[in-house]
Design a protein around this motif. Structure first.
Motif, PDB file in Angstrom:
ATOM      1  N   HIS A 127      39.010  27.861  33.571  1.00 22.12           N
ATOM      2  CA  HIS A 127      37.963  28.725  32.865  1.00 22.12           C
ATOM      3  C   HIS A 127      38.725  30.544  32.796  1.00 22.12           C
ATOM      4  O   HIS A 127      38.784  30.880  31.820  1.00 22.12           O
ATOM      5  CB  HIS A 127      36.613  28.723  33.277  1.00 22.12           C
ATOM      6  N   ASP A 150      32.236  36.926  34.011  1.00 21.60           N
ATOM      7  CA  ASP A 150      31.127  36.196  33.017  1.00 21.60           C
ATOM      8  C   ASP A 150      30.074  35.971  33.917  1.00 21.60           C
ATOM      9  O   ASP A 150      29.930  36.014  35.080  1.00 21.60           O
ATOM     10  CB  ASP A 150      32.047  35.018  32.232  1.00 21.60           C
ATOM     11  N   ASP A 332      33.287  33.081  25.795  1.00 23.77           N
ATOM     12  CA  ASP A 332      34.039  31.678  25.881  1.00 23.77           C
ATOM     13  C   ASP A 332      34.712  31.078  24.692  1.00 23.77           C
ATOM     14  O   ASP A 332      35.794  30.405  25.024  1.00 23.77           O
ATOM     15  CB  ASP A 332      32.886  30.892  26.302  1.00 23.77           C
TER      16      ASP A 332
HETATM   17 FE   LIG Z   1      33.411  32.390  30.657  1.00 24.37          FE
END
Ligand SMILES: [Fe+2]
Length: 563
Positions: A127, A150, A332
């Motif tokens: 990620h 994030d 994202d």
């Molecule tokens: Fe993220």
């Protein structure tokens, strides 16, 4: 000649599903699933976006060398299982509902992609590496310090990388539940807004308040460490409760009542928003400051949902004098592009540096025949304009609100002139007019300006940058009275600069508007209604046009006016 290959990046099953494609290191296509499915924040397997990417490239599934999912489902499962153990019995719902749902859906994503589309090779990325690659490989830097921040990825909520050429070396990880994204999202919820949607509203609200609660938040709720890292005090948070992520203890500590979506906004709520915003800025500065001491550089890349906080981004430049690159899909969705870029970089042919030309206009476009068909099916009365940019500018100068559809959709959450609503920024009333007739959104939310790049420094503090093309930084307005509709309560604007190379059509509209009015600035807001995704097709555009108070619509050179 050796090639970077044909790679498809995919992100989905959390929020904002998206797909991006690379052909020998060139970014050939990227789109959010929501633009095609018309479902806001569509998180499902991005079937429409995958088909659109294949069609755009003229590929079948077998032509794709490798598909990369943007994160590692196995690592995420391990974090969820750890969360169950660590927070038992509060984590009962996660164990009984959350993890079984995860196993049935996201955990099998690679298999689903293979089964449904027949891709030969599907692998999983990481990620935060995907976030880092999305910003680093689209940057102008050969070497840079890369920060990703994030809510949470697999288990990381923040990471720092040293980017050198085609490589990204991870030098720091911060893990769930310590998270700046979650910190901001909890207060988004506390202030009565929707998580993963209302964070912009907290940022927009902050200038109406004073950071009176900063001392109650910093080092009590959010703890900053000398080494640059941060922690959340879990006495105040409960991330196992899917309804509410904060505890009663936080309400008592802050002495500000939480707000429901329909409650009035009080000064105390504005002060809380200002305090949360300042705390976030201090945390990001604390992290970057510590990292710059360890890895001195002027060149920094930022990614992750927190990188969409324009006020914090501008502060990083002011405080550290850095050159800061952020790619427009910092959240994202951008992980789809980052996953593909990282995969390409890992298999880079010798001597080739992966720094593709970047434009945000990466989605679908429509031919005259397609436009005529879609308009004809809906009975729209259209005509073609010879010089549509001049026509749009004249309507804008006359005080009308014009929506435009031009070329390929923008990549990222902001409309950058491909699917935009434009208006005259000179009078403050235009903001109220747009809110009342078209956008139906909260009055405290600012509208953003687009400006001809060469006039950028006349109207806004440039932060030492020659351009600011993605609306990712707040800039102090130098002539607020001249463009009153795009200046926020704190006298800043979330600027988009544009030149003729980046978007010739938008630039031409601005040039014509400047010739008519002497002002090289327009309001540029996304072409959608509240709660809907930005339009993509001519049919979407026509529907939104008729459901709102927009005066005129220009789909390429096809113009439509209200009867
Ligand atoms: Fe993220």
């Amino acid at each position: 000649m050796p090639s970077f290959g044909r790679i498809l990046g995919v992100s989905c099953f959390y929020h904002d599903a998206a797909v991006a494609s690379l052909d020998d290191g060139r970014i050939t296509f990227a789109i959010h699933e929501e633009r095609l499915s018309r479902c806001k924040h569509d998180a499902a397997l991005p079937r429409l976006a995958i088909r659109a990417a294949l069609a755009h490239n003229g590929w079948s599934a077998k032509d794709v060398d490798r598909v990369v999912f943007y994160e590692d489902p196995s690592l995420k499962l391990r974090r969820l299982e750890d969360q169950v153990k660590r927070f038992w019995p509060e984590s009962r719902f996660l164990q009984e509902v959350g993890i079984p749902g995860y196993l049935a859906n996201k955990f099998t994503v690679a298999q689903q992609l293979q089964d449904e589309f027949g891709f030969r090779d599907v692998v999983c990325g990481n990620h935060h590496t995907s976030h880092a690659a999305a910003t680093f490989h689209t940057s102008p830097f050969e070497n840079a310090l890369v920060l990703t921040l994030d809510g949470v990825g697999e288990s990381e909520s923040a990471a720092v990388f040293v980017g050198e050429g085609n490589s990204l070396r991870r030098v720091l990880s911060i893990n769930f539940p310590d998270s700046l994204g979650l910190f901001y999202s909890v207060f988004t919820q506390y202030l009565g807004f929707e998580v993963n949607e209302g964070e912009y509203k907290v940022m927009g609200l902050a200038p109406y308040g004073k950071p009176k609660l900063i001392d109650r938040i910093l080092n009590h709720v959010l703890i900053l460490e000398e080494d640059g890292t941060f922690r959340l005090n879990l006495d105040f948070f409960n991330f196992c409760d899917i309804e509410r992520h904060y505890r009663d203890r936080l309400i008592a500590h802050l002495d500000v009542p939480p707000r429901s979506a329909t409650d009035p906004m009080t000064q105390a709520h504005c002060d809380l928003a200002a305090s949360v915003q300042l705390a976030l800025e201090k945390a990001v500065c604390n992290l970057l400051g510590a990292m710059l001491l360890r890895y001195p550089t002027k060149d920094v890349c930022l990614a992750g949902g927190v990188a969409l906080n324009c006020t914090a981004n501008a502060r990083l430049i002011r405080d550290f004098g850095i050159r800061l690159h952020i790619h427009p899909a910092a959240g994202d969705a951008g992980g789809a592009l980052g996953a593909a870029l990282h995969e390409a970089a890992r298999h880079a042919p010798p001597g080739r540096l992966l720094r593709p030309d970047f434009t945000p206009y990466l989605g679908v476009s429509f031919s005259p025949a397609q436009i005529e068909q879609q308009l004809g099916e809906r009975g729209a009365a259209w005509r073609r304009e010879g010089d549509v940019a001049a026509w749009v500018a004249r309507r804008l100068a006359a005080g009308e609100v014009v929506a435009i559809v031009h070329g390929r959709d923008e990549w990222g959450p902001r409309a950058l002139g491909a699917r935009s609503i434009l208006a005259d920024p000179r009078r403050a009333e235009m903001k109220d007019h747009l809110n009342a007739k078209i956008k139906f959104r909260e009055e405290f939310r600012p509208f953003a300006p687009v400006i001809m790049e060469q006039y950028y420094g006349e109207y806004f503090e440039t932060l030492g940058m020659t351009e600011s093309p993605y609306m990712l930084f707040t800039h102090r307005a130098l002539r607020p009275d001249a463009v009153a509709a795009v200046v926020h309560a704190d006298q800043t604007s979330r600027v988009q600069t544009v030149n003729a190379q980046q978007n010739a059509y938008l630039y031409d509209i601005l040039r014509e508007f400047y010739a008519l009015t002497g002002v090289p600035v327009l309001i540029n807001t996304s072409f959608n209604l509240r709660g809907e995704p930005i339009v993509s097709s001519p049919a979407d555009a026509l529907k939104t046009f008729h459901a709102s108070g927009i005066d005129c619509l220009a789909i390429e050179d096809y113009v439509i006016e209200k009867a």
